[in-house]
Design a protein around this motif. Structure first.
Motif, PDB file in Angstrom:
ATOM      1  N   GLU A   6      47.122  11.130  93.513  1.00 23.57           N
ATOM      2  CA  GLU A   6      48.449  10.939  92.951  1.00 23.57           C
ATOM      3  C   GLU A   6      48.466  11.258  91.468  1.00 23.57           C
ATOM      4  N   LEU A   7      49.657  11.545  90.981  1.00 29.27           N
ATOM      5  CA  LEU A   7      49.890  11.803  89.566  1.00 29.27           C
ATOM      6  C   LEU A   7      50.897  10.779  89.077  1.00 29.27           C
ATOM      7  N   LYS A   8      50.512  10.031  88.038  1.00 32.22           N
ATOM      8  CA  LYS A   8      51.358   8.965  87.514  1.00 32.22           C
ATOM      9  C   LYS A   8      51.972   9.407  86.191  1.00 32.22           C
ATOM     10  N   LEU A 159      53.703  10.430  91.846  1.00 32.29           N
ATOM     11  CA  LEU A 159      53.769  11.560  92.760  1.00 32.29           C
ATOM     12  C   LEU A 159      52.504  11.532  93.603  1.00 32.29           C
ATOM     13  N   GLU A 160      52.641  11.267  94.901  1.00 32.29           N
ATOM     14  CA  GLU A 160      51.475  11.150  95.782  1.00 32.29           C
ATOM     15  C   GLU A 160      51.456  12.276  96.801  1.00 32.29           C
ATOM     16  N   LEU A 173      50.745  18.847  92.706  1.00 30.79           N
ATOM     17  CA  LEU A 173      51.299  17.709  91.971  1.00 30.79           C
ATOM     18  C   LEU A 173      51.635  18.097  90.540  1.00 30.79           C
ATOM     19  N   ARG A 174      50.750  18.834  89.901  1.00 28.91           N
ATOM     20  CA  ARG A 174      51.006  19.253  88.514  1.00 28.91           C
ATOM     21  C   ARG A 174      52.181  20.227  88.443  1.00 28.91           C
ATOM     22  N   ALA A 175      52.286  21.100  89.442  1.00 29.07           N
ATOM     23  CA  ALA A 175      53.400  22.055  89.443  1.00 29.07           C
ATOM     24  C   ALA A 175      54.732  21.331  89.602  1.00 29.07           C
ATOM     25  N   PHE A 176      54.759  20.306  90.451  1.00 29.72           N
ATOM     26  CA  PHE A 176      56.007  19.568  90.616  1.00 29.72           C
ATOM     27  C   PHE A 176      56.331  18.774  89.356  1.00 29.72           C
ATOM     28  N   ALA A 177      55.301  18.212  88.717  1.00 36.17           N
ATOM     29  CA  ALA A 177      55.522  17.492  87.457  1.00 36.17           C
ATOM     30  C   ALA A 177      56.080  18.418  86.389  1.00 36.17           C
ATOM     31  N   ALA A 178      55.647  19.678  86.411  1.00 27.37           N
ATOM     32  CA  ALA A 178      56.165  20.649  85.440  1.00 27.37           C
ATOM     33  C   ALA A 178      57.653  20.904  85.669  1.00 27.37           C
TER      34      ALA A 178
END
Length: 209
Positions: A6-8, A159-160, A173-178
């Motif tokens: 996951e990305l927090k 984001l999991e 996950l990083r692409a969606f966070a971007a």
């Protein structure tokens, strides 16, 4: 062995509304739930020293017990092992955990006691990114240490990764966070709720002693 990736992201006050609106428009809303959680450890903090966390969670009428063990976290992206099972009430049921989790907990079971709480409202959406299915969970609430009136706010987006190509889970996950960064100023956070709770409990206990 079950693995959580996951990305927090920390969410500032002025980002809550636009972030939720964007997720409503670009994801599949899954609803809202109130999650009441208590974290347990021994007086010697055996689990914390092993970089593990044991949680009891109430979600409506349902009770869950969860054990998370040591992983890594960098730039808000965390990978760790996790076991979760449904239980009858607010008490650990060692026998319902898989054998690997039982091995960790069995020597400690008679000495476990509550250390801190995390209670929050969670709104969730299902989204996709580069072939990966991701759960976006927006959490708002508080972390509290029973030893004092000390509290900290919870205001974060998790984001999991749920499924897809595991080798590229972190990239998805990083692409969606971007994409989200174009909506609101979100900062990666390496501190889990459990880590923040232990820190708060430690401050409360040092003041009480």
């Amino acid at each position: 062995m079950p693995q959580e990736i996951e990305l927090k992201l920390a969410v500032p006050d002025d980002a809550l509304a636009p972030l939720a609106a964007w997720l409503d428009a670009n994801g599949a809303p899954q609803g809202e739930a109130t999650l009441l959680n208590v974290y347990l450890d021994t007086p010697q903090r055996d689990l914390a020293q092993a970089r593990a966390a044991l949680r009891l969670r109430r979600k409506g009428a349902q009770w869950l017990q969860t054990l998370k063990t040591a992983g890594s976290s960098q730039g808000g992206l965390a990978t760790r092992h996790e076991w979760e099972t449904e239980i009858a009430g607010e008490a650990i049921e060692l026998q319902t955990f898989p054998a690997e989790a039982q091995t960790v907990l069995a020597p400690l079971i008679g000495r476990l006691a509550p250390v801190f709480r995390t209670d929050f409202v969670r709104r969730t959406w299902l989204v996709t990114q580069d072939g990966a299915r991701i759960e976006a969970a927006l959490d708002t609430g508080t972390i509290a240490a029973p030893a004092s009136a000390a509290q900290e706010p919870i205001q974060e987006l998790e984001l999991e990764w749920l499924d897809g190509d595991a080798a590229h889970a972190a990239d998805a996950l990083r692409a969606f966070a971007a994409r989200l960064a174009t909506v609101a100023a979100l900062a990666p956070s390496d501190l889990s709720k459990a880590a923040r709770g232990y820190r708060l409990a430690g401050i409360a206990e040092s003041k009480a002693s």
